[in-house]
Design a protein around this motif. Structure first.
Motif, mmCIF file in Angstrom:
data_model
loop_
_atom_site.group_PDB
_atom_site.id
_atom_site.type_symbol
_atom_site.label_atom_id
_atom_site.label_comp_id
_atom_site.label_asym_id
_atom_site.label_seq_id
_atom_site.Cartn_x
_atom_site.Cartn_y
_atom_site.Cartn_z
ATOM 1 N N ARG A 334 0.831 -1.203 0.000
ATOM 2 C CA ARG A 334 0.000 0.000 0.000
ATOM 3 C C ARG A 334 0.868 1.257 0.000
ATOM 4 O O ARG A 334 0.562 2.235 -0.684
ATOM 5 C CB ARG A 334 -0.914 -0.013 1.226
ATOM 6 N N PHE A 335 1.958 1.250 0.753
ATOM 7 C CA PHE A 335 2.889 2.375 0.755
ATOM 8 C C PHE A 335 3.395 2.652 -0.661
ATOM 9 O O PHE A 335 3.432 3.801 -1.110
ATOM 10 C CB PHE A 335 4.053 2.057 1.690
ATOM 11 N N LEU A 336 3.803 1.598 -1.372
ATOM 12 C CA LEU A 336 4.312 1.775 -2.737
ATOM 13 C C LEU A 336 3.228 2.292 -3.669
ATOM 14 O O LEU A 336 3.496 3.134 -4.543
ATOM 15 C CB LEU A 336 4.882 0.455 -3.254
ATOM 16 N N ALA A 337 1.999 1.821 -3.501
ATOM 17 C CA ALA A 337 0.898 2.307 -4.335
ATOM 18 C C ALA A 337 0.676 3.798 -4.111
ATOM 19 O O ALA A 337 0.448 4.551 -5.067
ATOM 20 C CB ALA A 337 -0.375 1.519 -4.041
ATOM 21 N N GLU A 338 0.736 4.251 -2.856
ATOM 22 C CA GLU A 338 0.569 5.673 -2.574
ATOM 23 C C GLU A 338 1.724 6.486 -3.161
ATOM 24 O O GLU A 338 1.528 7.602 -3.655
ATOM 25 C CB GLU A 338 0.484 5.905 -1.059
ATOM 26 N N LEU A 339 2.910 5.921 -3.142
ATOM 27 C CA LEU A 339 4.060 6.596 -3.739
ATOM 28 C C LEU A 339 3.875 6.727 -5.246
ATOM 29 O O LEU A 339 4.111 7.790 -5.831
ATOM 30 C CB LEU A 339 5.330 5.800 -3.420
ATOM 31 N N VAL A 340 3.453 5.652 -5.883
ATOM 32 C CA VAL A 340 3.226 5.666 -7.330
ATOM 33 C C VAL A 340 2.110 6.639 -7.702
ATOM 34 O O VAL A 340 2.187 7.339 -8.722
ATOM 35 C CB VAL A 340 2.902 4.236 -7.819
ATOM 36 N N ARG A 341 1.088 6.718 -6.849
ATOM 37 C CA ARG A 341 -0.045 7.601 -7.122
ATOM 38 C C ARG A 341 0.237 9.057 -6.741
ATOM 39 O O ARG A 341 -0.618 9.913 -6.889
ATOM 40 C CB ARG A 341 -1.281 7.120 -6.349
ATOM 41 N N ASN A 354 -2.211 3.795 8.314
ATOM 42 C CA ASN A 354 -2.793 3.452 9.613
ATOM 43 C C ASN A 354 -4.164 2.813 9.485
ATOM 44 O O ASN A 354 -4.487 1.861 10.195
ATOM 45 C CB ASN A 354 -2.859 4.702 10.497
ATOM 46 N N SER A 355 -4.994 3.328 8.578
ATOM 47 C CA SER A 355 -6.324 2.739 8.406
ATOM 48 C C SER A 355 -6.215 1.352 7.788
ATOM 49 O O SER A 355 -7.003 0.454 8.098
ATOM 50 C CB SER A 355 -7.186 3.637 7.527
ATOM 51 N N TYR A 356 -5.231 1.170 6.952
ATOM 52 C CA TYR A 356 -5.080 -0.095 6.241
ATOM 53 C C TYR A 356 -4.441 -1.164 7.117
ATOM 54 O O TYR A 356 -4.830 -2.328 7.088
ATOM 55 C CB TYR A 356 -4.213 0.146 5.003
ATOM 56 N N ALA A 357 -3.440 -0.765 7.913
ATOM 57 C CA ALA A 357 -2.737 -1.729 8.747
ATOM 58 C C ALA A 357 -3.681 -2.395 9.737
ATOM 59 O O ALA A 357 -3.481 -3.542 10.124
ATOM 60 C CB ALA A 357 -1.589 -1.047 9.489
ATOM 61 N N ALA A 358 -4.716 -1.680 10.149
ATOM 62 C CA ALA A 358 -5.670 -2.263 11.100
ATOM 63 C C ALA A 358 -6.382 -3.466 10.496
ATOM 64 O O ALA A 358 -6.771 -4.391 11.204
ATOM 65 C CB ALA A 358 -6.683 -1.213 11.524
ATOM 66 N N ALA A 372 -5.212 3.034 13.927
ATOM 67 C CA ALA A 372 -5.632 4.425 13.776
ATOM 68 C C ALA A 372 -6.051 5.066 15.088
ATOM 69 O O ALA A 372 -6.056 6.281 15.203
ATOM 70 C CB ALA A 372 -6.782 4.502 12.765
ATOM 71 N N SER A 373 -6.423 4.254 16.086
ATOM 72 C CA SER A 373 -6.945 4.838 17.309
ATOM 73 C C SER A 373 -6.609 3.919 18.484
ATOM 74 O O SER A 373 -6.690 2.686 18.347
ATOM 75 C CB SER A 373 -8.465 4.987 17.181
ATOM 76 N N PRO A 374 -6.302 4.470 19.659
ATOM 77 C CA PRO A 374 -6.161 5.902 19.935
ATOM 78 C C PRO A 374 -4.801 6.451 19.502
ATOM 79 O O PRO A 374 -4.641 7.628 19.284
ATOM 80 C CB PRO A 374 -6.317 5.999 21.442
ATOM 81 N N THR A 375 -3.786 5.575 19.423
ATOM 82 C CA THR A 375 -2.464 6.012 18.962
ATOM 83 C C THR A 375 -2.154 5.303 17.649
ATOM 84 O O THR A 375 -2.205 4.081 17.576
ATOM 85 C CB THR A 375 -1.371 5.648 19.995
ATOM 86 N N PRO A 376 -1.836 6.038 16.585
ATOM 87 C CA PRO A 376 -1.579 5.385 15.297
ATOM 88 C C PRO A 376 -0.310 4.555 15.326
ATOM 89 O O PRO A 376 0.609 4.832 16.105
ATOM 90 C CB PRO A 376 -1.440 6.566 14.338
ATOM 91 N N CYS A 377 -0.264 3.541 14.478
ATOM 92 C CA CYS A 377 0.963 2.750 14.367
ATOM 93 C C CYS A 377 2.074 3.557 13.726
ATOM 94 O O CYS A 377 3.221 3.489 14.149
ATOM 95 C CB CYS A 377 0.716 1.498 13.518
ATOM 96 N N PHE A 378 1.739 4.319 12.675
ATOM 97 C CA PHE A 378 2.759 4.996 11.877
ATOM 98 C C PHE A 378 2.701 6.502 12.080
ATOM 99 O O PHE A 378 1.630 7.085 12.222
ATOM 100 C CB PHE A 378 2.588 4.652 10.399
ATOM 101 N N THR A 379 3.878 7.111 12.068
ATOM 102 C CA THR A 379 3.963 8.553 12.298
ATOM 103 C C THR A 379 5.140 9.109 11.516
ATOM 104 O O THR A 379 5.939 8.362 10.948
ATOM 105 C CB THR A 379 4.142 8.846 13.802
#
Length: 381
Positions: A334-341, A354-358, A372-379
């Motif tokens: 998903r990270f790579l897809a966002e980079l490509v997009r 964060n929404s996807y990792a859940a 995503a809640s209460p503390t996100p995994c990624f920052t």
């Protein structure tokens, strides 16, 4: 637990800089116990890259792709995604490199190639610090740094407050001055308390034997055994050497020019994603340090170079974890897809991760319900 809101960066300049020469180099270093060392997790990464482009970008599959590859089109953009290939040259299978290429063609623009490589060694990680995008996947060696072939083969970049000294076997860090040499009781001690014990040991004078007692914690059976590390026995009186730790390797890499520079010799746009447990806690301070002197808890004063101190303006965009999460190939896809997009901001990228990792990393019993809640995994660091 660090819950600092992510640094919001507009990423148009990053995308332009990374693709300036027509190739975006993405190096994923699969460290100690990273799932991405295994073919099925690399396949999951690729499958999610394709799935995300179809789902998020509205791409349609084209029929002319060769076997094992994919061709996608969304509007005036065409992507061709190759199959994973093993690069020749590795002396040992466990050090083998694998490559995946995505070619992008946009109407009226030169083609861009996203070249993704999965590497494995400490040397690979140091070499990758100058690439467009560098991802470390694996353990953070209890806050000391990314680990590779085994738990004691690691790159020192830990926070100064918790990693003033490290333990080594004789061959692990040749040439490093020895701070202390200790003899151990064979029982070892619980690794969660390593920092307190090291600080106490460092204050003791001479080379007297130091006994670390067993610490009982709710039936926890993992006993830290110094250089033997869990899998080996420690004999009475066995010695281990303590050498300086902290962020020593990170500082040396910075001094040696391991990070990218532009034609004028200035730091250039790069992305570093530390997909390892609690990297916001472990590595934020060393990466964002100003030049100066750091005094370690054992009293040692270390001169350090200027790193990338201003998160809001630094040319190095650093992403990390707030939580102890395991690397998952689909999240990297998903990270790579966002980079490509060409995801527009760092906040949008982190929200997507964060929404996807859940979804792909369901919480263990008693854990928080999502990334995503209460503390996100990624920052952002």
């Amino acid at each position: 637990m660090d819950s600092t809101p992510p640094v919001e960066r507009e990423l148009a300049s990053w995308h332009a800089a990374l693709a300036e020469d027509g190739v975006v180099t993405v190096t994923l270093v699969a460290g100690y116990e990273s799932p991405l060392r295994q073919p099925r997790h690399r396949r999951a990464l690729r499958e999610e890259l394709v799935r995300a482009l179809v789902r998020e970008a509205g791409a349609a599959r084209l029929p002319e792709a060769p076997a094992g590859e994919d061709a996608l089109r969304a509007g005036d953009v065409t992507w061709r995604i190759g199959a994973w290939e093993r690069e020749p040259g590795a002396r040992r299978p466990r050090d083998a490199a694998h490559r995946l290429e995505l070619e992008e063609r946009r109407a009226g623009a030169s083609p861009t190639t996203f070249r993704v490589r999965v590497l494995r060694t400490r040397e690979d990680f140091v070499g990758a610090l100058g690439d467009d995008v560098t991802i470390y996947s694996g353990h953070s060696r209890h806050g000391r740094g990314p680990a590779f072939a085994h738990a004691t083969d690691y790159f020192r970049m830990g926070a100064y407050a918790v990693a003033p000294v490290v333990e080594v076997r004789a061959a692990a860090l040749p040439g490093e001055p020895v701070v202390r040499e200790l003899a151990f009781d064979p029982r070892g001690f619980v690794f969660r308390d390593y920092a307190r014990h090291y600080f106490e040991a460092a204050r003791r004078g001479g080379r007297r034997p130091v006994v670390f007692p067993v610490v009982a914690e709710a039936g926890l059976e993992w006993l830290y055994k110094g250089p033997a590390f869990l899998g080996e026995s420690v004999r009475p009186g066995e010695r281990m050497k303590l050498v300086r730790g902290g962020a020593a390797d990170l500082h040396q890499a910075r001094r040696a020019g391991a990070f990218g520079r532009d034609a004028a010799g200035n730091d250039r746009r790069q992305v570093l994603w530390l997909y390892s447990c609690n990297s916001a806690l472990h590595f934020r301070a060393p990466l964002r340090a100003e030049a100066g002197t750091v005094v370690h808890p054992d009293g040692w004063a270390e001169e350090i170079p200027r790193m990338f101190p201003a998160a809001e303006t630094s040319p190095l965009l650093v992403l990390g974890t707030n939580r102890e999460v395991l690397t998952h190939g689909r999240v990297v896809g998903r990270f790579l897809a966002e980079l490509v997009r060409r995801v527009p901001t760092s906040g949008a990228l982190l929200a997507a991760l964060n929404s996807y990792a859940a979804d792909v990393q369901p919480p263990a019993e008693g854990r928080r319900p999502s990334c995503a809640s209460p503390t996100p995994c990624f920052t952002s660091l």
